[in-house]
Design a protein around this motif. Sequence first.
Motif, PDB file in Angstrom:
ATOM      1  N   TYR A 191     -14.711 -47.924  64.282  1.00 31.47           N
ATOM      2  CA  TYR A 191     -15.676 -47.991  65.376  1.00 31.47           C
ATOM      3  C   TYR A 191     -16.828 -48.917  65.017  1.00 31.47           C
ATOM      4  N   LEU A 192     -17.276 -49.669  66.021  1.00 34.96           N
ATOM      5  CA  LEU A 192     -18.349 -50.639  65.851  1.00 34.96           C
ATOM      6  C   LEU A 192     -19.531 -50.263  66.732  1.00 34.96           C
ATOM      7  N   TYR A 193     -20.715 -50.640  66.295  1.00 36.28           N
ATOM      8  CA  TYR A 193     -21.957 -50.291  66.979  1.00 36.28           C
ATOM      9  C   TYR A 193     -22.027 -48.783  67.181  1.00 36.28           C
ATOM     10  N   GLY A 194     -21.848 -48.085  66.080  1.00 36.96           N
ATOM     11  CA  GLY A 194     -21.769 -46.634  66.016  1.00 36.96           C
ATOM     12  C   GLY A 194     -20.730 -46.275  64.978  1.00 36.96           C
ATOM     13  N   ARG A 195     -20.916 -45.183  64.258  1.00 43.10           N
ATOM     14  CA  ARG A 195     -20.095 -44.910  63.087  1.00 43.10           C
ATOM     15  C   ARG A 195     -18.880 -44.020  63.343  1.00 43.10           C
ATOM     16  N   SER A 196     -18.810 -43.413  64.504  1.00 43.29           N
ATOM     17  CA  SER A 196     -17.738 -42.452  64.735  1.00 43.29           C
ATOM     18  C   SER A 196     -17.149 -42.629  66.125  1.00 43.29           C
ATOM     19  N   ARG A 197     -16.085 -41.891  66.375  1.00 42.18           N
ATOM     20  CA  ARG A 197     -15.448 -41.958  67.687  1.00 42.18           C
ATOM     21  C   ARG A 197     -16.407 -41.527  68.794  1.00 42.18           C
ATOM     22  N   LEU A 198     -17.267 -40.560  68.511  1.00 38.69           N
ATOM     23  CA  LEU A 198     -18.178 -40.062  69.531  1.00 38.69           C
ATOM     24  C   LEU A 198     -19.402 -40.949  69.739  1.00 38.69           C
ATOM     25  N   SER A 199     -19.749 -41.781  68.743  1.00 38.08           N
ATOM     26  CA  SER A 199     -20.948 -42.614  68.871  1.00 38.08           C
ATOM     27  C   SER A 199     -20.651 -44.103  69.011  1.00 38.08           C
ATOM     28  N   GLY A 200     -19.496 -44.568  68.527  1.00 41.10           N
ATOM     29  CA  GLY A 200     -19.196 -45.995  68.530  1.00 41.10           C
ATOM     30  C   GLY A 200     -19.025 -46.557  69.934  1.00 41.10           C
ATOM     31  N   ARG A 201     -19.632 -47.703  70.180  1.00 38.22           N
ATOM     32  CA  ARG A 201     -19.501 -48.349  71.484  1.00 38.22           C
ATOM     33  C   ARG A 201     -18.145 -49.046  71.623  1.00 38.22           C
ATOM     34  N   THR A 202     -17.625 -49.563  70.514  1.00 44.87           N
ATOM     35  CA  THR A 202     -16.396 -50.365  70.540  1.00 44.87           C
ATOM     36  C   THR A 202     -15.393 -49.821  69.530  1.00 44.87           C
ATOM     37  N   THR A 203     -14.135 -49.822  69.926  1.00 47.49           N
ATOM     38  CA  THR A 203     -13.035 -49.464  69.024  1.00 47.49           C
ATOM     39  C   THR A 203     -12.436 -50.732  68.425  1.00 47.49           C
ATOM     40  N   MET A 204     -12.172 -50.711  67.123  1.00 52.52           N
ATOM     41  CA  MET A 204     -11.429 -51.792  66.475  1.00 52.52           C
ATOM     42  C   MET A 204     -10.142 -51.204  65.905  1.00 52.52           C
ATOM     43  N   VAL A 205      -9.029 -51.824  66.239  1.00 48.90           N
ATOM     44  CA  VAL A 205      -7.720 -51.401  65.772  1.00 48.90           C
ATOM     45  C   VAL A 205      -7.149 -52.478  64.857  1.00 48.90           C
ATOM     46  N   THR A 206      -6.671 -52.064  63.723  1.00 51.23           N
ATOM     47  CA  THR A 206      -5.980 -52.962  62.798  1.00 51.23           C
ATOM     48  C   THR A 206      -4.568 -52.432  62.590  1.00 51.23           C
ATOM     49  N   CYS A 207      -3.565 -53.293  62.693  1.00 50.96           N
ATOM     50  CA  CYS A 207      -2.189 -52.863  62.466  1.00 50.96           C
ATOM     51  C   CYS A 207      -1.386 -54.044  61.925  1.00 50.96           C
ATOM     52  N   ARG A 208      -0.236 -53.714  61.382  1.00 42.07           N
ATOM     53  CA  ARG A 208       0.601 -54.726  60.745  1.00 42.07           C
ATOM     54  C   ARG A 208       1.926 -54.849  61.505  1.00 42.07           C
ATOM     55  N   ALA A 209       2.457 -56.065  61.505  1.00 41.87           N
ATOM     56  CA  ALA A 209       3.775 -56.275  62.096  1.00 41.87           C
ATOM     57  C   ALA A 209       4.813 -55.470  61.324  1.00 41.87           C
ATOM     58  N   ALA A 210       5.514 -54.601  62.031  1.00 42.52           N
ATOM     59  CA  ALA A 210       6.534 -53.767  61.371  1.00 42.52           C
ATOM     60  C   ALA A 210       7.701 -54.641  60.925  1.00 42.52           C
ATOM     61  N   ARG A 211       8.299 -54.277  59.817  1.00 51.99           N
ATOM     62  CA  ARG A 211       9.470 -55.015  59.336  1.00 51.99           C
ATOM     63  C   ARG A 211      10.625 -54.818  60.301  1.00 51.99           C
ATOM     64  N   GLN A 212      11.281 -55.924  60.626  1.00 52.20           N
ATOM     65  CA  GLN A 212      12.380 -55.863  61.594  1.00 52.20           C
ATOM     66  C   GLN A 212      13.625 -55.262  60.961  1.00 52.20           C
TER      67      GLN A 212
END
Length: 204
Positions: free
Chosen positions: A183-204
Amino acid sequence: MADDPNSMAIRQGVTDRLTALAPDRAVSVVDLGCGGGEVLGRLAEAGFRDLTGLGWRVSVPAGAARIEEVDLSRAGWAQEMVGRRFDVVVSTEVLEHLVNPYQFLVEARQLLDPDGWLVLTFPNVHNWRSIVGYALAGRFTGFFGPNWAEGHPLHDQHIFIPNHHLVRYFLGLTGFDRVTFSYLYGRSRLSGRTTMVTCRAARQ
């Protein structure tokens, strides 16, 4: 992307995440729907050099590549990128504007090298402001507002409600794993203004 505190937090958050993923900055990065190129500009300042901005009309920092007239709301746009793959695909504040975010993630997956990373940001509808807004007005804060325009392929208003469970499900369907939420501009799910998601390409 403006210079309000939330926008600045997004730029810094994405830069910090990419620096953690690639401390030597030796990765290729494409920013989908990069607009004025502010995220790319911050990445360039941080030492990233292989940068590309992609969208309908885009601006990029000096030395970055630019790919324009790409309609991110249309199926098949990634085919225009055949022959080029990237280590990291970034997309900030785009997903919530799309009629079909699932298709967008399908296209984004096609641009990634094996084991490449996807970094997304979008409004956090799980914070207390959105919860209260939904309880009082029947819609999440910032979604389906007075500027809602019917029939526009990439809506100015936020129209896709990025529930975290649904986003995670879409990412799994489109070939991503190791999904983390922060979460950005806030430290938690309840306070953060923006969600940031990071993920990896799964092996085929």
